[in-house]
Structure formats: structure tokens, C-alpha cells
Design a protein around this motif. Structure first.
Motif, PDB file in Angstrom:
ATOM      1  N   ALA A  50       9.844   7.603 -21.810  1.00  0.00           N
ATOM      2  CA  ALA A  50       9.144   8.496 -20.678  1.00  0.00           C
ATOM      3  C   ALA A  50       8.753   7.475 -19.449  1.00  0.00           C
ATOM      4  CB  ALA A  50       7.881   9.018 -20.857  1.00  0.00           C
ATOM      5  N   ALA A  51       8.395   6.187 -19.874  1.00  0.00           N
ATOM      6  CA  ALA A  51       8.203   5.221 -18.900  1.00  0.00           C
ATOM      7  C   ALA A  51       9.339   4.609 -18.240  1.00  0.00           C
ATOM      8  CB  ALA A  51       7.588   3.959 -19.830  1.00  0.00           C
ATOM      9  N   GLU A  52      10.492   4.624 -19.193  1.00  0.00           N
ATOM     10  CA  GLU A  52      12.033   4.095 -18.435  1.00  0.00           C
ATOM     11  C   GLU A  52      12.369   5.172 -17.639  1.00  0.00           C
ATOM     12  OE1 GLU A  52      15.872   1.599 -19.900  1.00  0.00           O
ATOM     13  OE2 GLU A  52      14.643   2.756 -21.423  1.00  0.00           O
ATOM     14  N   ALA A  53      11.996   6.183 -18.164  1.00  0.00           N
ATOM     15  CA  ALA A  53      12.796   7.521 -17.052  1.00  0.00           C
ATOM     16  C   ALA A  53      11.634   7.587 -15.918  1.00  0.00           C
ATOM     17  CB  ALA A  53      12.639   8.918 -17.646  1.00  0.00           C
ATOM     18  N   CYS A  54      10.631   7.141 -15.976  1.00  0.00           N
ATOM     19  CA  CYS A  54       9.783   6.958 -14.594  1.00  0.00           C
ATOM     20  C   CYS A  54      10.240   5.991 -13.708  1.00  0.00           C
ATOM     21  CB  CYS A  54       8.240   6.593 -15.080  1.00  0.00           C
ATOM     22  SG  CYS A  54       7.379   6.393 -13.412  1.00  0.00           S
ATOM     23  N   TYR A  55      10.541   4.602 -14.342  1.00  0.00           N
ATOM     24  CA  TYR A  55      10.852   3.746 -13.538  1.00  0.00           C
ATOM     25  C   TYR A  55      12.246   4.128 -12.884  1.00  0.00           C
ATOM     26  CZ  TYR A  55      12.571  -1.156 -12.384  1.00  0.00           C
ATOM     27  OH  TYR A  55      13.063  -1.997 -11.536  1.00  0.00           O
ATOM     28  N   ASN A  56      13.113   4.576 -13.686  1.00  0.00           N
ATOM     29  CA  ASN A  56      14.476   5.118 -13.172  1.00  0.00           C
ATOM     30  C   ASN A  56      14.485   6.249 -12.028  1.00  0.00           C
ATOM     31  OD1 ASN A  56      16.009   2.880 -14.172  1.00  0.00           O
ATOM     32  ND2 ASN A  56      15.806   3.772 -16.166  1.00  0.00           N
ATOM     33  N   SER A  57      13.237   6.882 -12.038  1.00  0.00           N
ATOM     34  CA  SER A  57      13.470   7.983 -11.384  1.00  0.00           C
ATOM     35  C   SER A  57      13.583   7.922  -9.887  1.00  0.00           C
ATOM     36  CB  SER A  57      12.230   8.907 -11.763  1.00  0.00           C
ATOM     37  OG  SER A  57      10.943   8.249 -11.083  1.00  0.00           O
ATOM     38  N   ALA A  97       0.898  -1.046   0.118  1.00  0.00           N
ATOM     39  CA  ALA A  97      -0.013  -0.188   0.137  1.00  0.00           C
ATOM     40  C   ALA A  97       1.096   1.284  -0.043  1.00  0.00           C
ATOM     41  CB  ALA A  97      -0.886  -0.028   1.309  1.00  0.00           C
ATOM     42  N   LYS A  98       2.062   1.218   0.596  1.00  0.00           N
ATOM     43  CA  LYS A  98       2.983   2.271   0.725  1.00  0.00           C
ATOM     44  C   LYS A  98       3.561   2.580  -0.724  1.00  0.00           C
ATOM     45  CE  LYS A  98       4.039   1.700   5.577  1.00  0.00           C
ATOM     46  NZ  LYS A  98       5.199   1.276   6.502  1.00  0.00           N
ATOM     47  N   TYR A  99       3.895   1.242  -1.509  1.00  0.00           N
ATOM     48  CA  TYR A  99       4.225   1.476  -2.725  1.00  0.00           C
ATOM     49  C   TYR A  99       3.419   2.094  -3.514  1.00  0.00           C
ATOM     50  CZ  TYR A  99       4.637   0.087  -7.879  1.00  0.00           C
ATOM     51  OH  TYR A  99       4.602   0.094  -8.888  1.00  0.00           O
ATOM     52  N   ALA A 100       2.021   1.865  -3.501  1.00  0.00           N
ATOM     53  CA  ALA A 100       1.116   2.377  -4.342  1.00  0.00           C
ATOM     54  C   ALA A 100       0.764   3.636  -4.216  1.00  0.00           C
ATOM     55  CB  ALA A 100      -0.331   1.395  -4.109  1.00  0.00           C
ATOM     56  N   GLU A 101       0.757   4.001  -3.102  1.00  0.00           N
ATOM     57  CA  GLU A 101       0.729   5.652  -2.486  1.00  0.00           C
ATOM     58  C   GLU A 101       1.843   6.398  -3.363  1.00  0.00           C
ATOM     59  OE1 GLU A 101       1.419   8.059   1.666  1.00  0.00           O
ATOM     60  OE2 GLU A 101       0.411   6.252   1.776  1.00  0.00           O
ATOM     61  N   LEU A 102       2.817   5.971  -3.362  1.00  0.00           N
ATOM     62  CA  LEU A 102       3.998   6.787  -3.933  1.00  0.00           C
ATOM     63  C   LEU A 102       4.207   6.549  -5.401  1.00  0.00           C
ATOM     64  CD1 LEU A 102       6.744   5.935  -1.192  1.00  0.00           C
ATOM     65  CD2 LEU A 102       5.441   8.180  -1.425  1.00  0.00           C
ATOM     66  N   ALA A 103       4.008   5.402  -5.935  1.00  0.00           N
ATOM     67  CA  ALA A 103       3.970   5.254  -7.378  1.00  0.00           C
ATOM     68  C   ALA A 103       3.198   5.800  -8.221  1.00  0.00           C
ATOM     69  CB  ALA A 103       3.925   3.489  -7.534  1.00  0.00           C
ATOM     70  N   GLY A 104       1.738   6.079  -7.863  1.00  0.00           N
ATOM     71  CA  GLY A 104       0.834   6.751  -8.708  1.00  0.00           C
ATOM     72  C   GLY A 104       1.289   8.234  -8.990  1.00  0.00           C
ATOM     73  N   PRO A 105       1.769   9.120  -8.079  1.00  0.00           N
ATOM     74  CA  PRO A 105       2.426  10.467  -8.438  1.00  0.00           C
ATOM     75  C   PRO A 105       3.678  10.383  -9.264  1.00  0.00           C
ATOM     76  CG  PRO A 105       1.608  10.069  -6.077  1.00  0.00           C
ATOM     77  CD  PRO A 105       1.666   8.918  -6.532  1.00  0.00           C
ATOM     78  N   ALA A 106       4.632   9.364  -9.049  1.00  0.00           N
ATOM     79  CA  ALA A 106       5.581   9.166  -9.959  1.00  0.00           C
ATOM     80  C   ALA A 106       5.255   9.083 -11.200  1.00  0.00           C
ATOM     81  CB  ALA A 106       6.481   8.194  -9.309  1.00  0.00           C
ATOM     82  N   ILE A 107       4.452   8.108 -11.479  1.00  0.00           N
ATOM     83  CA  ILE A 107       3.786   7.530 -12.795  1.00  0.00           C
ATOM     84  C   ILE A 107       3.084   9.072 -13.523  1.00  0.00           C
ATOM     85  CG2 ILE A 107       1.996   6.381 -14.033  1.00  0.00           C
ATOM     86  CD1 ILE A 107       2.889   4.026 -11.994  1.00  0.00           C
ATOM     87  N   ALA A 108       2.415   9.773 -12.885  1.00  0.00           N
ATOM     88  CA  ALA A 108       1.857  10.909 -13.358  1.00  0.00           C
ATOM     89  C   ALA A 108       2.696  11.889 -13.689  1.00  0.00           C
ATOM     90  CB  ALA A 108       0.629  11.406 -12.454  1.00  0.00           C
ATOM     91  N   LYS A 109       3.682  12.132 -12.849  1.00  0.00           N
ATOM     92  CA  LYS A 109       4.647  12.970 -13.110  1.00  0.00           C
ATOM     93  C   LYS A 109       5.446  12.743 -14.357  1.00  0.00           C
ATOM     94  CE  LYS A 109       8.857  14.976 -10.841  1.00  0.00           C
ATOM     95  NZ  LYS A 109       9.860  14.944  -9.922  1.00  0.00           N
ATOM     96  N   HIS A 110       5.575  11.715 -14.912  1.00  0.00           N
ATOM     97  CA  HIS A 110       6.387  11.317 -16.239  1.00  0.00           C
ATOM     98  C   HIS A 110       5.352  11.184 -17.253  1.00  0.00           C
ATOM     99  CE1 HIS A 110       9.489  10.600 -13.127  1.00  0.00           C
ATOM    100  NE2 HIS A 110      10.350  10.666 -14.262  1.00  0.00           N
TER     101      HIS A 110
END
Length: 95
Positions: free
Chosen positions: A63-70, A18-31
Motif C-alpha cells: 500500500a505504501a509503495e502504491a501510494c509512492y507510485n500513484s 508547502a505545495k508538496y505537503a498540501e498534495l501529499a497528505g491526501p495522496a497518503i490518506a487515499k492509500h
């Protein structure tokens, strides 16, 4: 060309995940990514079944790869590593 980020996941520690999901969503949107499927109904036809399946669409493979590596996504991923078994891939689309 757009790209899809496709994750197949078995969650083993719901609290940490759940902590992962909370943080991953905004990171994905940012990219530039947005979810088009997130844990919905599915039919497993081949391969290993994973009960959580997520698809996000990005403007490009890069963009997807940059997100993963961000740093933001890697911080999120720290919570998923020991809380899930998963496969993740990025595939370029024709549309």
C-alpha cells in the motif's frame, strides 16, 4: 503486515515544499496511510541530520509503495524534488 513510511527531509524551498505537503497528505490518506509523526521534536544520534522527520503508517508495504507510485503522490513529489533534500524508505512492522 503494516508498514512505516519514513522520510528524513531538509527543506531548501519552503514555498514549493508547502505545495508538496498540501498534495501529499491526501495522496497518503487515499492509500490508507496516516501520519504518526510529522516534523516533531527529535534527537539525532547517528547519520546525517535532517530537521524534518515524518512517519506515516500504512496497511502494508504494498500500500505504501502504491501510494509512492500513484499519480497523486508523483504530482506532489514534483514540488518536493527541487525544494528539499530527502531520504524516504518503507519498512514492514511486526505490529
Amino acid at each position: 503486515m503494516p508498514a512505516l513510511w519514513i522520510a528524513h527531509v531538509t527543506v531548501t524551498d519552503p514555498e514549493s515544499y508547502a505545495k508538496y505537503a498540501e498534495l501529499a497528505g491526501p495522496a497518503i490518506a487515499k492509500h490508507g496511510g496516516h501520519f504518526i509523526a510529522r516534523g516533531g521534536r527529535y534527537v539525532q544520534l547517528e547519520g546525517q541530520e535532517r530537521p524534518r522527520n515524518v512517519v506515516a503508517k500504512f496497511p502494508s508495504v504494498e500500500a505504501a509503495e502504491a501510494c509512492y507510485n500513484s499519480p497523486e503522490y508523483q504530482k506532489a513529489l514534483d514540488h518536493a524534488r527541487d525544494a528539499s533534500e530527502r531520504e524516504l524508505l518503507i519498512v514492514e512492522t511486526t505490529e
